[in-house]
Design a protein around this motif. Structure first.
Motif, PDB file in Angstrom:
ATOM      1  N   VAL A  31       0.169  -6.238  -4.125  1.00 37.13           N
ATOM      2  CA  VAL A  31      -0.312  -5.229  -5.074  1.00 37.13           C
ATOM      3  C   VAL A  31      -1.096  -5.901  -6.193  1.00 37.13           C
ATOM      4  O   VAL A  31      -2.174  -5.442  -6.590  1.00 37.13           O
ATOM      5  CB  VAL A  31       0.863  -4.422  -5.673  1.00 37.13           C
ATOM      6  CG1 VAL A  31       0.379  -3.507  -6.797  1.00 37.13           C
ATOM      7  CG2 VAL A  31       1.542  -3.593  -4.590  1.00 37.13           C
ATOM      8  N   ILE A  81       0.839  -1.199   0.000  1.00 34.85           N
ATOM      9  CA  ILE A  81       0.000   0.000   0.000  1.00 34.85           C
ATOM     10  C   ILE A  81       0.876   1.251   0.000  1.00 34.85           C
ATOM     11  O   ILE A  81       0.602   2.232  -0.695  1.00 34.85           O
ATOM     12  CB  ILE A  81      -0.928  -0.003   1.230  1.00 34.85           C
ATOM     13  CG1 ILE A  81      -1.795  -1.265   1.220  1.00 34.85           C
ATOM     14  CG2 ILE A  81      -1.800   1.243   1.264  1.00 34.85           C
ATOM     15  CD1 ILE A  81      -2.638  -1.442   2.470  1.00 34.85           C
ATOM     16  N   PHE A 112       1.039   4.180  -2.992  1.00 32.03           N
ATOM     17  CA  PHE A 112       0.275   5.300  -2.447  1.00 32.03           C
ATOM     18  C   PHE A 112       0.432   6.571  -3.282  1.00 32.03           C
ATOM     19  O   PHE A 112      -0.546   7.156  -3.740  1.00 32.03           O
ATOM     20  CB  PHE A 112       0.720   5.552  -1.000  1.00 32.03           C
ATOM     21  CG  PHE A 112      -0.182   6.468  -0.229  1.00 32.03           C
ATOM     22  CD1 PHE A 112      -1.377   6.006   0.282  1.00 32.03           C
ATOM     23  CD2 PHE A 112       0.164   7.788  -0.017  1.00 32.03           C
ATOM     24  CE1 PHE A 112      -2.224   6.843   1.006  1.00 32.03           C
ATOM     25  CE2 PHE A 112      -0.662   8.631   0.691  1.00 32.03           C
ATOM     26  CZ  PHE A 112      -1.862   8.162   1.203  1.00 32.03           C
ATOM     27  N   LEU A 167      -4.498  -6.965  -4.934  1.00 29.63           N
ATOM     28  CA  LEU A 167      -5.392  -5.813  -4.777  1.00 29.63           C
ATOM     29  C   LEU A 167      -5.861  -5.298  -6.135  1.00 29.63           C
ATOM     30  O   LEU A 167      -7.030  -4.928  -6.305  1.00 29.63           O
ATOM     31  CB  LEU A 167      -4.671  -4.699  -4.000  1.00 29.63           C
ATOM     32  CG  LEU A 167      -4.392  -4.989  -2.521  1.00 29.63           C
ATOM     33  CD1 LEU A 167      -3.453  -3.939  -1.939  1.00 29.63           C
ATOM     34  CD2 LEU A 167      -5.691  -5.024  -1.715  1.00 29.63           C
TER      35      LEU A 167
END
Length: 300
Positions: A260, A16, A20, A263
């Motif tokens: 990642v 994350i 970001f 997600l």
């Protein structure tokens, strides 16, 4: 085995963390300020319960750690916005090997004891090397020489941070004391340094400084970064405290692109990550974990 669990949590929040600023495209120093000062302010009451460091050595380590955090944070944020999270995280793969070598250099007695079992040492090198190659193959984002040059300070800082974090965790009075001092003192120093760099580069003036730092959009982003960064730091401290070598925790950190990918898959976002190379990387990592946690004499 707990350090493996915490290392994987560290990798998840780093995923994350890396993507970001690819999304928000904010000034890296600005984010570093919010991360440093925000976490420090939120965790300040914990000092009442767990106390301040009781030695000058620990204070030195915490301040030095804060400087490295500031370098790492700002470089990572700027690079993610400029070059993309994929290419940036690909360069950071070098950190696992560098951290392992740094640690062995700083613990010569333990390393020489480990060196007596040459088969184990060579196997560790081969596993780390194979892990790194698979990592590079997994992430298809192109890496420019400009990005490599820009990220060298961040790579060295992350290696140094991992080693100093382990030293702080081992030297503290308790687990809680070590984590609290990291979350308050080291992060405060990093916030101050990022604030200095922000003012030096942007020259916003007093009014401009507060207007940019406390704009509604930045406040919203700041709260996000404070929340997952605090979890990241806690998991990292717990993992490094009990892992035999900080380089092994850094290897777990590099599972971040897999998180990642997961997600992105969930949110139906295209991802160029190679699944085959990712599974090979996990195989090397799994073998390394067996070697380190098994009865093979790996104590460093």
């Amino acid at each position: 085995m707990l350090w493996i669990v915490n290392g994987l949590i560290y990798g998840f929040f780093t995923a994350i963390y890396t993507i970001f600023n690819q999304h928000y495209q904010l000034n890296g120093y600005l984010l570093g300020m919010w991360r440093g000062w925000g976490i420090s302010l939120c965790c300040l009451p914990l000092l009442y319960f767990f106390g301040l460091p009781d030695s000058a050595y620990i204070w030195f380590l915490l301040i030095f750690q804060g400087v490295m955090i500031a370098v790492y944070d700002s470089r990572l944020f700027f690079a993610s916005a400029r070059y993309g999270a994929g290419a940036t995280s690909r360069v950071m793969a070098l950190t696992a090997i560098i951290t392992t070598l740094f640690w062995w250099f700083l613990t010569p007695e333990s390393f020489l004891k480990l060196l007596n079992n040459g088969t184990v040492v060579i196997t560790i090198f081969l596993l780390l090397f194979g892990f790194t190659i698979c990592y590079w193959q997994m992430i298809k984002s192109p890496v420019s020489q400009a990005l490599v040059n820009y990220m060298i300070p961040a790579i060295l800082s992350l290696s140094g941070m991992s080693i100093v974090t382990k030293e702080i965790a081992m030297s503290g009075n308790s687990v809680w004391n070590g984590i609290t001092c990291y979350l308050t003192i080291a992060t405060f120093v990093s916030g101050c340094l990022n604030a200095y760099w922000f003012c030096s580069s942007q020259k916003p003036g007093v009014n401009g400084f507060f207007k940019q730092v406390f704009s509604p959009h930045v406040i919203k982003v700041g709260f996000y970064i404070i929340s997952f960064s605090a979890a990241l730091i806690t998991a990292k401290n717990l993992a490094l405290r009990i892992a035999p070598n900080p380089g092994y925790v850094t290897a777990l950190l590099l599972t971040a692109p897999l998180f990642v990918y997961g997600l992105n898959k969930y949110n139906k976002i295209p991802d160029t990550l190679s699944v085959k190379a990712g599974f090979l990387m996990i195989a090397f990592l799994f073998a390394l974990m067996i070697l380190v946690t098994g009865n093979y004499g790996v104590t460093d």
